[in-house]
Design an enzyme around this catalytic site. Structure first.
Site: not given
Length: 307
Positions: A113, A136
């Protein structure tokens, strides 16, 4: 029916995906932490096999049963001030451990994902938060590069998700936060001018993309990447105004002011994005839920849960 190993099942996306996989008849094994909050999937726990990865090595899940497919949705944004090494451990190192195990135990396919991400999708514009969000983004990008390398040994499907919204999302995310502001009837909601264009896609349509690609892996290359989005861009301003309209339809007139322009754009703000979902639509996928229908559904479900 195949056995799926799912990570991130307690999260927003993972919980919806878990429910859909079970309805399709798949056998599902989930990896979580012993401290994970399972409120989203509590009603499903008796239908799955669970492993707490902070208590047992994740390889145990592969030894105990034949895993046909891994669907990896777990991630760490760093929204709560987690140090950068924790973000990297979650988004890169854990993913690599999972990939190593899947390869070693001859798992057929690894679904990753991947996400489109930008800081304007969070209401907090603090520079420290942006630093963690950059960590991130970097850690997710690095993991995809490793997936490219390992696709010689295991088939990889990388799903790049546009901006997902729907029920049971984290309250710190943009859409739930705006709805919460309206429910609390705050005097004003401070926003940027909202000219940024984004592809907002409802959670049910995202789940249908997972199910479709899961069934059609035999038609794919060793590494295949899909953009999962409607293909239509909407300004953040129009999206927020639609939330307010839908909220007023169900709750009555709101005196909350949507103060567009109260906040500056983030440094390096992306004002528009490129979404190419042709590969996915050629496979037979299409979105079914419009922005108006999706927002109304969220607020209606919220209203029912409050009764």
């Amino acid at each position: 029916m195949k056995t799926i190993l799912l990570t991130g099942a307690t999260g927003f996306l993972g919980s919806h995906l878990l429910e859909a996989l079970l309805k399709e008849g798949y056998s599902v094994v989930i990896l979580k932490r012993s401290s994970s909050n399972t409120w989203r999937i509590q009603h499903l726990l008796d239908q799955v096999k669970t492993y707490d990865v902070d208590c047992v090595p994740l390889e145990v899940a592969f030894r105990d049963q034949r895993i046909d497919t891994v669907i990896h949705t777990a991630c760490q944004y760093g929204r709560n001030g987690e140090p950068i090494h924790k973000i990297v451990e979650s988004n890169l190192m854990f993913g690599l451990k999972l990939l190593d195990a899947a390869t070693f135990f001859n798992t057929d396919t690894f679904f990753n994902t991947d996400t489109f991400f930008n800081t304007d999708m969070f209401f907090n514009t603090d520079m420290l938060l942006q630093k963690y969000l950059n960590a991130y983004t970097l850690s997710k990008k690095q993991f995809v590069e490793w997936l490219h390398l390992q696709s010689e040994k295991i088939q990889v499907v990388n799903l790049k998700l546009e901006h997902i919204y729907g029920p049971k999302d984290d309250k710190t995310k943009f859409v739930p936060w705006v709805i919460d502001q309206l429910e609390r009837q705050v005097e004003e909601v401070k926003l940027t001018m909202g000219e940024q264009e984004r592809d907002f896609v409802y959670i049910d349509d995202v789940i249908s993309a997972y199910l479709l690609t899961l069934k059609k892996t035999m038609q794919m290359e060793r590494f295949t990447e899909f953009d999962v989005g409607t293909g239509m861009l909407t300004s953040v301003r129009n999206f927020v105004e639609e939330i307010k309209r839908a909220h007023e339809t169900l709750y009555g007139k709101s005196n909350t002011l949507l103060h567009f322009g109260a906040l500056p754009y983030s440094a390096g703000e992306m004002m528009t994005i490129n979404v190419d979902n042709k590969l996915l639509t050629d496979l037979g996928w299409a979105f079914n839920i419009s922005i108006q229908a999706g927002i109304t559904k969220i607020i209606s479900l919220k209203l029912q849960s409050d009764l």
